[in-house]
Design a protein around this motif. Structure first.
Motif, PDB file in Angstrom:
ATOM      1  N   HIS A 151       0.835  -1.067   0.035  1.00 39.76           N
ATOM      2  CA  HIS A 151      -0.027   0.102   0.106  1.00 39.76           C
ATOM      3  C   HIS A 151       0.958   1.381   0.013  1.00 39.76           C
ATOM      4  N   TYR A 152       1.955   1.338   0.777  1.00 37.09           N
ATOM      5  CA  TYR A 152       2.711   2.592   0.706  1.00 37.09           C
ATOM      6  C   TYR A 152       3.509   2.612  -0.334  1.00 37.09           C
ATOM      7  N   HIS A 153       3.971   1.443  -1.148  1.00 39.26           N
ATOM      8  CA  HIS A 153       4.524   1.633  -2.411  1.00 39.26           C
ATOM      9  C   HIS A 153       3.334   2.106  -3.564  1.00 39.26           C
ATOM     10  N   ASP A 154       2.498   1.636  -3.558  1.00 38.43           N
ATOM     11  CA  ASP A 154       1.404   2.228  -4.520  1.00 38.43           C
ATOM     12  C   ASP A 154       0.727   3.403  -4.383  1.00 38.43           C
ATOM     13  N   THR A 155       0.792   3.951  -2.894  1.00 34.82           N
ATOM     14  CA  THR A 155       0.040   5.457  -2.663  1.00 34.82           C
ATOM     15  C   THR A 155       1.047   6.254  -2.213  1.00 34.82           C
ATOM     16  N   VAL A 156       2.044   6.182  -1.833  1.00 38.68           N
ATOM     17  CA  VAL A 156       2.744   7.140  -1.144  1.00 38.68           C
ATOM     18  C   VAL A 156       4.130   7.548  -1.766  1.00 38.68           C
ATOM     19  N   TRP A 157       4.976   6.411  -1.842  1.00 37.86           N
ATOM     20  CA  TRP A 157       6.550   6.324  -2.132  1.00 37.86           C
ATOM     21  C   TRP A 157       6.529   6.878  -3.662  1.00 37.86           C
ATOM     22  N   GLY A 158       7.475   7.807  -3.927  1.00 36.04           N
ATOM     23  CA  GLY A 158       7.815   8.504  -5.139  1.00 36.04           C
ATOM     24  C   GLY A 158       6.639   9.426  -5.601  1.00 36.04           C
ATOM     25  N   ARG A 159       5.571   9.773  -4.781  1.00 34.96           N
ATOM     26  CA  ARG A 159       4.586  10.665  -5.195  1.00 34.96           C
ATOM     27  C   ARG A 159       5.068  12.206  -4.572  1.00 34.96           C
ATOM     28  N   PRO A 160       5.118  13.035  -5.378  1.00 33.51           N
ATOM     29  CA  PRO A 160       5.702  14.455  -5.019  1.00 33.51           C
ATOM     30  C   PRO A 160       4.877  15.061  -3.886  1.00 33.51           C
ATOM     31  N   GLU A 161       5.551  15.391  -2.759  1.00 34.92           N
ATOM     32  CA  GLU A 161       5.030  15.971  -1.363  1.00 34.92           C
ATOM     33  C   GLU A 161       5.543  17.578  -1.238  1.00 34.92           C
ATOM     34  N   TYR A 162       4.704  18.376  -1.166  1.00 35.91           N
ATOM     35  CA  TYR A 162       5.057  19.759  -1.062  1.00 35.91           C
ATOM     36  C   TYR A 162       4.697  20.324   0.150  1.00 35.91           C
ATOM     37  N   ASP A 163       3.999  19.794   1.020  1.00 30.46           N
ATOM     38  CA  ASP A 163       3.374  20.187   2.473  1.00 30.46           C
ATOM     39  C   ASP A 163       4.429  20.175   3.149  1.00 30.46           C
ATOM     40  N   ASP A 164       4.935  21.311   3.940  1.00 29.12           N
ATOM     41  CA  ASP A 164       5.870  21.644   4.979  1.00 29.12           C
ATOM     42  C   ASP A 164       5.890  20.632   5.887  1.00 29.12           C
ATOM     43  N   GLN A 165       4.939  20.518   6.576  1.00 23.94           N
ATOM     44  CA  GLN A 165       4.623  19.685   8.049  1.00 23.94           C
ATOM     45  C   GLN A 165       4.614  17.959   7.490  1.00 23.94           C
ATOM     46  N   ALA A 166       4.140  17.498   6.293  1.00 19.44           N
ATOM     47  CA  ALA A 166       4.310  16.186   5.738  1.00 19.44           C
ATOM     48  C   ALA A 166       5.854  15.968   5.850  1.00 19.44           C
ATOM     49  N   LEU A 167       6.539  16.971   4.904  1.00 18.08           N
ATOM     50  CA  LEU A 167       8.126  16.569   4.728  1.00 18.08           C
ATOM     51  C   LEU A 167       8.787  16.660   5.946  1.00 18.08           C
TER      52      LEU A 167
END
Length: 194
Positions: A19-35
């Protein structure tokens, strides 16, 4: 006939990892707190598997005030003592202290007028790098950009941000698209960066 692979092999078959691979890993993240959260969690991984940290993700959020840097920066010695007894996180004194230290460094950047996202994404010129790896053996463990980001983060007061940890962070947050070209997520992540 060439058989195509549907996913990068590193995620195996564990449902949480897939699930992590398919939905999170490699997707561009720009939110300060998420980063900020992701950088801290990648530091917790040092010497461990990412799956170990992923399984503890919810308990990390509970222990660290949903990764709110303003709250974490005010953690006291008593908070540190509490965290060192929490079985839901990695109970390593240096790792516990690193998240608090990183929260303070994050706030110091903000005080200088620098958004965390801007600070990090500058190392890839604010655009995800599109790699075209055919095998996991081709994927590097660090790059000159990761080394530069690591150096800048350390200078800004962050720790547990060596070049290898930073490159894993860059992969996870989509600063680089390191899904193999045979992986179905490679094209999905590429399209997210257009």
């Amino acid at each position: 006939m060439r058989e195509t692979q549907q996913r990068c092999p590193w995620c195996g078959t564990d449902p949480l990892y897939v699930h992590y691979h398919d939905t999170v890993w490699g997707r561009p993240e720009y939110d300060d707190q998420a980063l900020f959260e992701k950088l801290c969690l990648d530091g917790q991984q040092a010497g461990l598997s990412w799956l170990t940290i992923l399984r503890k993700h919810d308990t990390y959020r509970a222990a660290y005030a949903n990764f709110d840097p303003n709250q974490i920066a005010r953690f006291t010695e008593q908070d540190q003592a509490r965290l060192l007894t929490d079985p839901g996180i990695i109970r390593n004194r240096l790792k516990v202290q690193s998240i608090i230290r990183n929260a303070r460094a994050y706030l110091a950047l903000q005080e200088q007028g620098m958004r965390f996202s801007e600070f990090l994404w500058q190392f890839v010129e604010h655009r995800p790098r599109q790699n075209h790896w055919r095998s996991t053996d081709d994927v590097p463990v660090t790059t000159p950009e990761a080394e530069a980001m690591s150096k800048a983060l350390k200078k800004a007061g962050f720790n547990f941000v060596g070049p290898t940890i930073v490159y894993a962070f860059m992969q996870a947050t989509g600063m680089v698209n390191d899904h193999l070209v045979s992986c179905k997520a490679h094209q999905e992540c590429r399209e997210l960066s257009l």
